[in-house]
Motif scaffolding. Structure first.
Motif, mmCIF file in Angstrom:
data_model
loop_
_atom_site.group_PDB
_atom_site.id
_atom_site.type_symbol
_atom_site.label_atom_id
_atom_site.label_comp_id
_atom_site.label_asym_id
_atom_site.label_seq_id
_atom_site.Cartn_x
_atom_site.Cartn_y
_atom_site.Cartn_z
ATOM 1 N N SER A 252 57.121 9.685 23.132
ATOM 2 C CA SER A 252 57.227 10.431 24.744
ATOM 3 C C SER A 252 58.328 9.574 25.455
ATOM 4 C CB SER A 252 56.193 10.998 25.535
ATOM 5 O OG SER A 252 55.608 10.290 26.021
ATOM 6 N N LEU A 253 59.558 9.830 25.576
ATOM 7 C CA LEU A 253 60.223 9.984 26.525
ATOM 8 C C LEU A 253 60.657 10.589 27.853
ATOM 9 C CD1 LEU A 253 62.844 8.019 27.028
ATOM 10 C CD2 LEU A 253 64.541 9.881 25.843
ATOM 11 N N LYS A 254 60.300 9.463 29.146
ATOM 12 C CA LYS A 254 60.110 10.120 30.092
ATOM 13 C C LYS A 254 61.788 9.476 31.423
ATOM 14 C CE LYS A 254 56.484 9.936 34.239
ATOM 15 N NZ LYS A 254 54.944 9.418 34.514
ATOM 16 N N SER A 255 62.213 10.669 31.742
ATOM 17 C CA SER A 255 62.498 10.434 32.659
ATOM 18 C C SER A 255 62.811 10.451 33.873
ATOM 19 C CB SER A 255 63.975 10.544 32.446
ATOM 20 O OG SER A 255 64.857 10.266 33.501
ATOM 21 N N ALA A 256 61.927 10.207 35.041
ATOM 22 C CA ALA A 256 61.970 10.619 36.578
ATOM 23 C C ALA A 256 62.003 9.341 37.726
ATOM 24 C CB ALA A 256 59.963 10.510 36.438
ATOM 25 N N LEU A 257 62.001 10.384 39.083
ATOM 26 C CA LEU A 257 62.580 10.054 40.266
ATOM 27 C C LEU A 257 61.134 9.632 40.367
ATOM 28 C CD1 LEU A 257 65.548 11.672 41.736
ATOM 29 C CD2 LEU A 257 65.049 9.061 41.199
ATOM 30 N N THR A 258 60.301 8.574 41.856
ATOM 31 C CA THR A 258 59.406 9.040 42.392
ATOM 32 C C THR A 258 59.566 8.032 43.549
ATOM 33 O OG1 THR A 258 59.615 6.532 42.063
ATOM 34 C CG2 THR A 258 57.683 8.110 39.792
ATOM 35 N N HIS A 259 59.435 8.557 44.490
ATOM 36 C CA HIS A 259 58.992 8.849 46.374
ATOM 37 C C HIS A 259 57.710 7.675 46.791
ATOM 38 C CE1 HIS A 259 58.914 8.848 50.533
ATOM 39 N NE2 HIS A 259 59.632 8.168 50.537
ATOM 40 N N MET A 260 57.327 7.067 47.167
ATOM 41 C CA MET A 260 56.203 6.176 47.294
ATOM 42 C C MET A 260 56.576 5.610 49.285
ATOM 43 S SD MET A 260 53.697 3.292 46.377
ATOM 44 C CE MET A 260 54.553 1.776 46.989
ATOM 45 N N TRP A 261 55.237 6.532 50.250
ATOM 46 C CA TRP A 261 54.420 6.277 51.334
ATOM 47 C C TRP A 261 54.069 5.654 51.713
ATOM 48 C CZ3 TRP A 261 52.743 9.203 55.228
ATOM 49 C CH2 TRP A 261 53.163 8.486 56.429
ATOM 50 N N VAL A 262 53.605 4.386 52.279
ATOM 51 C CA VAL A 262 52.567 3.613 52.890
ATOM 52 C C VAL A 262 52.245 3.491 54.189
ATOM 53 C CG1 VAL A 262 51.788 1.647 52.430
ATOM 54 C CG2 VAL A 262 52.295 2.294 50.141
ATOM 55 N N VAL A 278 47.512 5.574 55.243
ATOM 56 C CA VAL A 278 47.405 6.819 54.270
ATOM 57 C C VAL A 278 48.713 6.062 52.860
ATOM 58 C CG1 VAL A 278 48.777 8.888 53.677
ATOM 59 C CG2 VAL A 278 47.171 8.234 56.270
ATOM 60 N N ARG A 279 48.587 6.666 51.717
ATOM 61 C CA ARG A 279 49.701 6.216 50.622
ATOM 62 C C ARG A 279 49.785 7.810 49.988
ATOM 63 N NH1 ARG A 279 48.692 1.309 47.032
ATOM 64 N NH2 ARG A 279 46.257 2.979 46.664
ATOM 65 N N VAL A 280 51.211 7.899 50.162
ATOM 66 C CA VAL A 280 51.482 9.368 49.218
ATOM 67 C C VAL A 280 52.511 9.111 48.397
ATOM 68 C CG1 VAL A 280 52.631 11.443 49.361
ATOM 69 C CG2 VAL A 280 51.360 10.975 51.384
ATOM 70 N N ILE A 281 52.497 9.924 46.668
ATOM 71 C CA ILE A 281 53.224 9.431 46.071
ATOM 72 C C ILE A 281 53.349 10.708 45.376
ATOM 73 C CG2 ILE A 281 53.713 8.080 43.607
ATOM 74 C CD1 ILE A 281 51.548 6.497 44.493
ATOM 75 N N GLN A 282 54.520 10.383 45.365
ATOM 76 C CA GLN A 282 55.432 12.132 44.485
ATOM 77 C C GLN A 282 56.504 11.531 43.912
ATOM 78 O OE1 GLN A 282 57.008 12.644 47.880
ATOM 79 N NE2 GLN A 282 56.184 14.161 48.270
ATOM 80 N N GLU A 283 56.694 12.422 42.887
ATOM 81 C CA GLU A 283 57.376 12.122 41.253
ATOM 82 C C GLU A 283 57.794 13.515 40.633
ATOM 83 O OE1 GLU A 283 55.945 9.013 37.880
ATOM 84 O OE2 GLU A 283 55.175 11.383 36.999
#
Length: 447
Positions: A252-262, A278-283
């Motif tokens: 499988s080939l994955k291409s992603a944008l992620t944002h992490m806030w800590v 608090v930690r939030v990870i969005q993808e």
């Protein structure tokens, strides 16, 4: 002369020198206070001991000091510039000195001052080898780091590791600060990993890819924005692998944008006694390849303590994965729950959907833990953990949760947190893999 008289004379001489020093320091402070708001500007900055660091990089750091318009501002902005230089980690020692201009035609200018900076640049190359134990994995590693590669506090690092869960890992990374700001960094990473998941499911996984990351600090916390692209292969299923695992095998080939806030306001991360986290990870995956989903994970923790050493902490974690192409999610992207650092009383990644002996992971989960700790009698650094509860990884989170309770001891090592718990599951689903009795956990992040 007796020894007692000799000691008394030495003590009196020491007190006299100390009094003279305090009087001199007071006079200097009084003099500075009297002129601190007098008009004054920084005329020039002289750097001594710089050999590898670029002039333009240092100019960006020191330029704000020229905005000073009084002695108080000159001292304050000069200290800020020095602290900024220290944060890059490329200087072993920094000393500063303010002095009046030495040029004869400027001797009468009391509103000008020169700043001299003496630095000692640190070693550029670091080689490290060793063993690590943490997050339920033991590994040995070797790493090479080159600092200040191009004279602008860039860091080039390469490493390889071999462990119990990550069979092999190789990584190459180049990081650089942006605009000579230690709080803004850009990095490029290339990596290759082989993960051994046979402890909870009958397959291994090969992963190769790269990432471009931008990180920054704000008043609200740490932010990281990244683009990741990697090729994955679920491979080498065991003879007893379930049909679902065999269907997941392949590329499988994955291409992603992620944002992490800590946002971390705890007094320390390993065994916090006060503060919150608090930690939030969005993808979002779907910029290319055959993986298309949105994925979000949230973690929150709060800790409180009293004067007697009791610590009450509570942690909540949740995650959600939603496929956007109508196809089942990939097992590589799913959530796994359970184990000595997660929901105690259950095997590692043993909660939620299961087929045969294989944990399949889930598209959503919620978990919570409450711990009450107290200093263990006669043993410094140990505490007691009487209980916790959590819900499992399931598609329908409204069903009955899996719950466990236990007690144990916790030791805070400088590098890792070690727990030995006796846990009992109180509620469990048919598919959950139980682990009644003693569990040993070594890691950094615990529920």
């Amino acid at each position: 002369m007796s020894a007692r008289q000799h000691t008394e004379e030495e003590f009196a001489a020491h007190r006299k020198r100390q009094q003279e020093f305090e009087e001199a320091a007071f006079k200097i402070q009084t003099l500075v206070d009297n002129v601190r708001h007098d008009p004054m500007k920084l005329r020039k900055i002289t750097l001594n001991g710089v050999g590898k660091t670029r002039e333009g990089f240092l100019r960006r750091i020191l330029e704000p000091a020229f905005q000073a318009r009084s002695l108080h501002e000159v001292i304050g902005l000069s200290r800020q510039a020095v602290r900024r230089m220290e944060r890059f980690g490329i200087f072993e020692d920094i000393k500063i000195q303010l002095d009046s201009p030495k040029d004869s035609w400027l001797q009468d200018r009391k509103d000008l001052v020169d700043l001299g900076i003496w630095v000692k640049e640190g070693s550029r190359i670091q080689i490290r080898t060793g063993t690590e134990a943490g997050n339920a994995e033991a590994s040995m590693y070797g790493a090479l780091t080159v600092k200040n590669v191009f004279g602008g506090a860039e860091t080039l690092s390469t490493s390889m590791a071999f462990g119990t869960r990550t069979s092999s890992a190789f990584q190459f990374a180049l990081a650089t600060p942006l605009l000579a700001d230690p709080d803004k960094n850009l990095s490029i990473n290339l990596y290759s990993q082989t993960r051994n998941n046979t402890q909870w499911s009958s397959y291994e996984e090969d992963l190769k890819g790269g990432a471009l990351k931008y990180s920054t600090l704000s008043p609200f916390g740490y932010h990281e924005l990244a683009y990741e692209g990697h090729w994955r292969e679920v491979c080498r299923p065991s003879e007893k692998a379930s049909l679902t695992i065999r269907e997941q095998c392949g590329h499988s080939l994955k291409s992603a944008l992620t944002h992490m806030w800590v946002h971390d306001m705890r007094d320390e991360p390993l065994l916090p006694s006060t503060g919150h986290f608090v930690r939030v990870i969005q993808e979002y995956a779907g910029l290319g390849g055959d993986v298309n989903h949105i994925r979000q994970e949230v973690e929150a923790q709060v800790a409180r303590s009293n004067n007697t050493g009791y610590i009450l902490s509570a942690t909540v974690k949740s995650g959600y994965l939603h496929s956007l192409n109508g196809k089942p999610s990939k097992i590589s992207d799913r959530f796994f729950l359970g184990g000595p650092m997660s929901v105690r009383g259950f095997k590692s990644n043993g909660l939620g959907p299961r087929e045969g002996e294989d944990s399949l992971g889930g598209d959503a989960y919620m978990s919570a833990g409450v711990s009450l700790m107290t200093p263990f009698p006669g043993l410094a650094g140990l505490s007691v953990q009487p209980g916790q509860s959590a819900t499992k990884t399931i598609d329908d989170l409204t069903k009955a949760p899996s719950v466990s309770v236990g007690t144990g001891i916790v030791y805070r090592h400088p590098q890792v947190r070690i727990e030995l718990n006796f846990a009992l599951p109180l509620m469990a689903a048919k598919t959950d893999a139980l682990s009644r009795g003693w569990q040993l956990g070594l890691g950094i992040n615990f529920l």
